[in-house]
Design a protein around this motif. Structure first.
Motif, PDB file in Angstrom:
ATOM      1  N   MET A   1     -28.444 102.620   8.623  1.00 30.47           N
ATOM      2  CA  MET A   1     -29.344 103.135   9.643  1.00 30.47           C
ATOM      3  C   MET A   1     -28.536 103.433  10.905  1.00 30.47           C
ATOM      4  N   PRO A   2     -28.662 104.611  11.454  1.00 26.32           N
ATOM      5  CA  PRO A   2     -27.872 104.975  12.642  1.00 26.32           C
ATOM      6  C   PRO A   2     -28.102 104.060  13.844  1.00 26.32           C
ATOM      7  N   ASN A   3     -29.347 103.609  14.078  1.00 27.92           N
ATOM      8  CA  ASN A   3     -29.601 102.735  15.222  1.00 27.92           C
ATOM      9  C   ASN A   3     -28.910 101.394  15.055  1.00 27.92           C
ATOM     10  N   ARG A   4     -28.994 100.834  13.871  1.00 23.14           N
ATOM     11  CA  ARG A   4     -28.334  99.552  13.596  1.00 23.14           C
ATOM     12  C   ARG A   4     -26.839  99.671  13.845  1.00 23.14           C
ATOM     13  N   LYS A   5     -26.234 100.713  13.293  1.00 27.40           N
ATOM     14  CA  LYS A   5     -24.800 100.917  13.446  1.00 27.40           C
ATOM     15  C   LYS A   5     -24.428 101.100  14.916  1.00 27.40           C
ATOM     16  N   ALA A   6     -25.201 101.869  15.644  1.00 22.06           N
ATOM     17  CA  ALA A   6     -24.910 102.111  17.062  1.00 22.06           C
ATOM     18  C   ALA A   6     -24.964 100.823  17.874  1.00 22.06           C
ATOM     19  N   VAL A   7     -25.963  99.989  17.607  1.00 25.68           N
ATOM     20  CA  VAL A   7     -26.088  98.720  18.333  1.00 25.68           C
ATOM     21  C   VAL A   7     -24.922  97.797  18.001  1.00 25.68           C
ATOM     22  N   VAL A   8     -24.627  97.642  16.722  1.00 24.13           N
ATOM     23  CA  VAL A   8     -23.547  96.754  16.295  1.00 24.13           C
ATOM     24  C   VAL A   8     -22.214  97.225  16.869  1.00 24.13           C
ATOM     25  N   GLU A   9     -21.944  98.513  16.809  1.00 23.42           N
ATOM     26  CA  GLU A   9     -20.679  99.036  17.334  1.00 23.42           C
ATOM     27  C   GLU A   9     -20.583  98.884  18.847  1.00 23.42           C
ATOM     28  N   SER A  10     -21.683  99.076  19.548  1.00 21.63           N
ATOM     29  CA  SER A  10     -21.686  98.908  21.005  1.00 21.63           C
ATOM     30  C   SER A  10     -21.405  97.457  21.389  1.00 21.63           C
ATOM     31  N   LEU A  11     -22.076  96.525  20.728  1.00 19.93           N
ATOM     32  CA  LEU A  11     -21.847  95.108  21.014  1.00 19.93           C
ATOM     33  C   LEU A  11     -20.420  94.700  20.644  1.00 19.93           C
ATOM     34  N   ARG A  12     -19.940  95.171  19.512  1.00 20.12           N
ATOM     35  CA  ARG A  12     -18.587  94.841  19.076  1.00 20.12           C
ATOM     36  C   ARG A  12     -17.563  95.336  20.098  1.00 20.12           C
ATOM     37  N   GLN A  13     -17.742  96.546  20.601  1.00 17.07           N
ATOM     38  CA  GLN A  13     -16.795  97.073  21.588  1.00 17.07           C
ATOM     39  C   GLN A  13     -16.850  96.273  22.881  1.00 17.07           C
ATOM     40  N   ASP A  14     -18.032  95.759  23.254  1.00 15.05           N
ATOM     41  CA  ASP A  14     -18.129  94.897  24.434  1.00 15.05           C
ATOM     42  C   ASP A  14     -17.269  93.654  24.277  1.00 15.05           C
ATOM     43  N   VAL A  15     -17.165  93.149  23.056  1.00 16.04           N
ATOM     44  CA  VAL A  15     -16.419  91.914  22.813  1.00 16.04           C
ATOM     45  C   VAL A  15     -14.924  92.172  22.690  1.00 16.04           C
ATOM     46  N   ILE A  16     -14.528  93.135  21.880  1.00  9.78           N
ATOM     47  CA  ILE A  16     -13.092  93.315  21.592  1.00  9.78           C
ATOM     48  C   ILE A  16     -12.486  94.571  22.202  1.00  9.78           C
ATOM     49  N   GLY A  17     -13.291  95.365  22.862  1.00 19.71           N
ATOM     50  CA  GLY A  17     -12.780  96.601  23.440  1.00 19.71           C
ATOM     51  C   GLY A  17     -12.572  97.655  22.367  1.00 19.71           C
ATOM     52  N   PRO A  18     -12.202  98.853  22.776  1.00 24.66           N
ATOM     53  CA  PRO A  18     -11.982  99.908  21.786  1.00 24.66           C
ATOM     54  C   PRO A  18     -10.725  99.614  20.967  1.00 24.66           C
ATOM     55  N   GLN A  19     -10.821  99.807  19.695  1.00 23.01           N
ATOM     56  CA  GLN A  19      -9.702  99.576  18.790  1.00 23.01           C
ATOM     57  C   GLN A  19      -9.312 100.895  18.132  1.00 23.01           C
ATOM     58  N   HIS A  20      -8.069 100.999  17.736  1.00 23.13           N
ATOM     59  CA  HIS A  20      -7.570 102.222  17.114  1.00 23.13           C
ATOM     60  C   HIS A  20      -7.680 102.127  15.602  1.00 23.13           C
ATOM     61  N   HIS A  21      -8.146 103.208  15.003  1.00 24.06           N
ATOM     62  CA  HIS A  21      -8.284 103.293  13.551  1.00 24.06           C
ATOM     63  C   HIS A  21      -7.396 104.417  13.040  1.00 24.06           C
ATOM     64  N   TYR A  22      -6.859 104.220  11.855  1.00 25.68           N
ATOM     65  CA  TYR A  22      -6.251 105.348  11.152  1.00 25.68           C
ATOM     66  C   TYR A  22      -7.379 106.283  10.729  1.00 25.68           C
ATOM     67  N   SER A  23      -7.052 107.484  10.400  1.00 24.25           N
ATOM     68  CA  SER A  23      -8.080 108.461  10.042  1.00 24.25           C
ATOM     69  C   SER A  23      -8.902 108.037   8.822  1.00 24.25           C
ATOM     70  N   PHE A  24      -8.382 107.166   7.992  1.00 18.55           N
ATOM     71  CA  PHE A  24      -9.136 106.722   6.825  1.00 18.55           C
ATOM     72  C   PHE A  24      -9.888 105.424   7.081  1.00 18.55           C
ATOM     73  N   GLY A  25     -10.002 105.004   8.333  1.00 12.16           N
ATOM     74  CA  GLY A  25     -10.873 103.894   8.709  1.00 12.16           C
ATOM     75  C   GLY A  25     -10.227 102.544   8.857  1.00 12.16           C
ATOM     76  N   GLU A  26      -8.982 102.383   8.481  1.00 11.27           N
ATOM     77  CA  GLU A  26      -8.332 101.083   8.586  1.00 11.27           C
ATOM     78  C   GLU A  26      -8.012 100.780  10.057  1.00 11.27           C
ATOM     79  N   ILE A  27      -8.369  99.578  10.486  1.00 13.96           N
ATOM     80  CA  ILE A  27      -8.102  99.160  11.867  1.00 13.96           C
ATOM     81  C   ILE A  27      -6.605  98.925  12.019  1.00 13.96           C
ATOM     82  N   THR A  28      -6.025  99.349  13.155  1.00 13.51           N
ATOM     83  CA  THR A  28      -4.578  99.250  13.341  1.00 13.51           C
ATOM     84  C   THR A  28      -4.168  98.353  14.487  1.00 13.51           C
TER      85      THR A  28
END
Length: 147
Positions: A1-28
């Protein structure tokens, strides 16, 4: 669900800040396990909120606001519960954020006072987490639907 994802991602960024991903989704920029753990924790917060909200009351209050502030919907005044599907997102958000108890005067208080936008909530939680006691049952923890 787009709303669920948006809320979770917003809260996650508040905690850990923006993180860099490779183009295939792996966190770097941090280990994957803590990244996934914080994502799960933010989803847990959202689930607690979803259970804690009195959705029927929220729809009623949002309907009242929508009828008061959107004059093209005055004919819905007596049908606010059955017409809740027509309530706009702005009215739902304002009803959710309203701090006053009872039926608010939407003409006088059109918008909720957003006093907490500048609070670094993740830092506050980290600072006071040391005061957490043993596991206690949260009053809103009980599932609101059968599983």
């Amino acid at each position: 669900m787009p709303n669920r994802k948006a809320v979770v991602e917003s809260l996650r960024q508040d905690v850990i800040g923006p993180q860099h991903h490779y183009s295939f989704g792996e966190i770097t920029t941090m280990p994957v396990d803590p990244y996934e753990a914080i994502t799960d924790a933010m989803a847990a917060i959202l689930e607690r909120i979803a259970v804690a909200v009195d959705w029927k009351r929220l729809l009623v209050e949002a309907s009242w606001r929508h009828i008061e502030l959107h004059p093209d919907h005055k004919e819905e005044r007596l049908q606010y519960q059955s017409e809740a599907a027509n309530v706009c997102g702005e009215c739902l958000a304002e009803a959710l954020l309203q701090e006053n108890v009872g039926a608010p005067d939407w003409k006088r208080e059109r918008d909720a006072e957003m006093r907490h936008q500048a609070v670094d909530w993740a830092a506050v939680v980290a600072q006071v987490l040391q005061h957490r006691r043993g596991a206690i049952e949260h009053q809103y923890r009980t599932p609101h639907r059968a599983r």
